[in-house]
Scaffold this active site. Sequence first.
Site, PDB file in Angstrom:
ATOM      1  N   CYS A  40     -12.688 -49.472   8.349  1.00 22.38           N
ATOM      2  CA  CYS A  40     -14.054 -48.902   9.061  1.00 22.38           C
ATOM      3  C   CYS A  40     -14.066 -49.373  10.533  1.00 22.38           C
ATOM      4  O   CYS A  40     -14.357 -48.437  11.380  1.00 22.38           O
ATOM      5  CB  CYS A  40     -15.201 -49.341   8.192  1.00 22.38           C
ATOM      6  N   VAL A  93     -19.716 -47.129  -1.162  1.00 28.24           N
ATOM      7  CA  VAL A  93     -18.907 -46.176  -0.531  1.00 28.24           C
ATOM      8  C   VAL A  93     -18.979 -44.968  -1.324  1.00 28.24           C
ATOM      9  O   VAL A  93     -19.201 -43.614  -0.890  1.00 28.24           O
ATOM     10  CB  VAL A  93     -17.535 -46.516   0.080  1.00 28.24           C
ATOM     11  N   ARG A 149     -18.642 -61.313  11.273  1.00 29.15           N
ATOM     12  CA  ARG A 149     -19.753 -60.669  10.235  1.00 29.15           C
ATOM     13  C   ARG A 149     -21.289 -61.077  10.823  1.00 29.15           C
ATOM     14  O   ARG A 149     -21.320 -62.170  11.164  1.00 29.15           O
ATOM     15  CB  ARG A 149     -19.464 -61.249   8.724  1.00 29.15           C
ATOM     16  N   HIS A 153     -21.452 -51.000  12.119  1.00 30.61           N
ATOM     17  CA  HIS A 153     -20.561 -51.987  12.779  1.00 30.61           C
ATOM     18  C   HIS A 153     -20.650 -51.880  14.327  1.00 30.61           C
ATOM     19  O   HIS A 153     -20.619 -50.445  14.636  1.00 30.61           O
ATOM     20  CB  HIS A 153     -19.157 -51.891  12.414  1.00 30.61           C
ATOM     21  N   GLY A 172     -20.287 -46.994  -6.643  1.00 28.89           N
ATOM     22  CA  GLY A 172     -20.251 -47.948  -5.467  1.00 28.89           C
ATOM     23  C   GLY A 172     -20.888 -47.568  -4.211  1.00 28.89           C
ATOM     24  O   GLY A 172     -21.309 -46.408  -4.201  1.00 28.89           O
TER      25      GLY A 172
END
Length: 331
Positions: free
Chosen positions: A126, A12, A229, A236, A10
């Site tokens: 996160c 991450v 988002r 972020h 994936g």
Amino acid sequence: MKIAVVGATGLVGSKMLRLMEEYGLTDVELLPAASERSVGKEVEFAGKKHKVISVPDAIEAAPHYAIFSAGGGTSLQYAPLFAQKGCTVVDNSSAWRMDKNVPLVVPEINIDAVEDHHRIIANPNCSTIQMVMALAPIHKAFGIERLVISTYQSVSGSGMKGLQQMENEEKGIIPSPVTAYHYPIHHNVIPHGGDFDNQGYTTEEVKLVNETRKILRDPDIRITATVVRVPVSGGHSEAVNVETKKPFELDEVRRLLSQMPGVIVVDDPSRNLYPMPLYAYDKNEVFVGRIRRDESVKNGMNLWIVSDNIRKGAATNAVQIVCKLIERRRS
Ligand code: A2P
């Protein structure tokens, strides 16, 4: 030493492999695990190719550490089975974060929350990680009374699907065959992260509230959050309004933030310098700027906090936890 990475294929998980290399965790037997779909595929680690195995096979191999980033269901099902084998699990999902027997850890702040008997350790959300990195020194010095948080979260926070949806829409492939959101994200901003509760808050907003209180060890901090988002591929950003119990000087706040390991202050409005996701991309640090007084309350300030959500917000934090525990258990 054997280390399993569950979710190694994936977004991450593959970054975790890079972080293990960067942090020198290469002299290990890697057990990359993913879903049955990926068994037999190969991942690169420390200059070699490694075959992906199933999660049950990784458990069977009884690794010393298992780093999970394969969704909450996988963590709920398998983390206890690894733990039963004596393995220490560092889990990036939200499955275990609020369990009172599971420490929720940002190493620069509360690695001391991990005791020898803990076999499951949770990696925070996160958005929470990057925010508490900036807030911890402020809380220690002045006591945080209240937080008003607005996030501007990139699509990589939704895994491969988020990135694929945005890339398809950018290329004009609409509707995208792969979707992470209810609406197009290209040319759009979506005020919706996770699921809504009956108060109208989203699960991502609730995580920010609960996880911040747990990490800062203060259930009384008043917190409200809006999670949004944005069509940014990685990184972020957060606008955080902070009210403190004690009065502060902004110079002191800047000094404390500059001294916090893993935090870099980028704050020079006269030269148009402030943190942005484009410049935080692929960095392990948390960047803080736009540090200014909020004159509308007695002890208030505003901060703008940016970090690479796949790095410090996920993979870097998890690998740092493992490194700290290896260091501690060796000494
Ligand atoms: P796979 O690639 O085989 O689907 P992302 O968040 O980028 O979408 O990645 C999710 C990761 O979690 C991937 O490595 C994915 O493996 C893994 N994963 C998803 N479901 C399971 C499952 N049931 N068991 C093990 N790994 C899973």
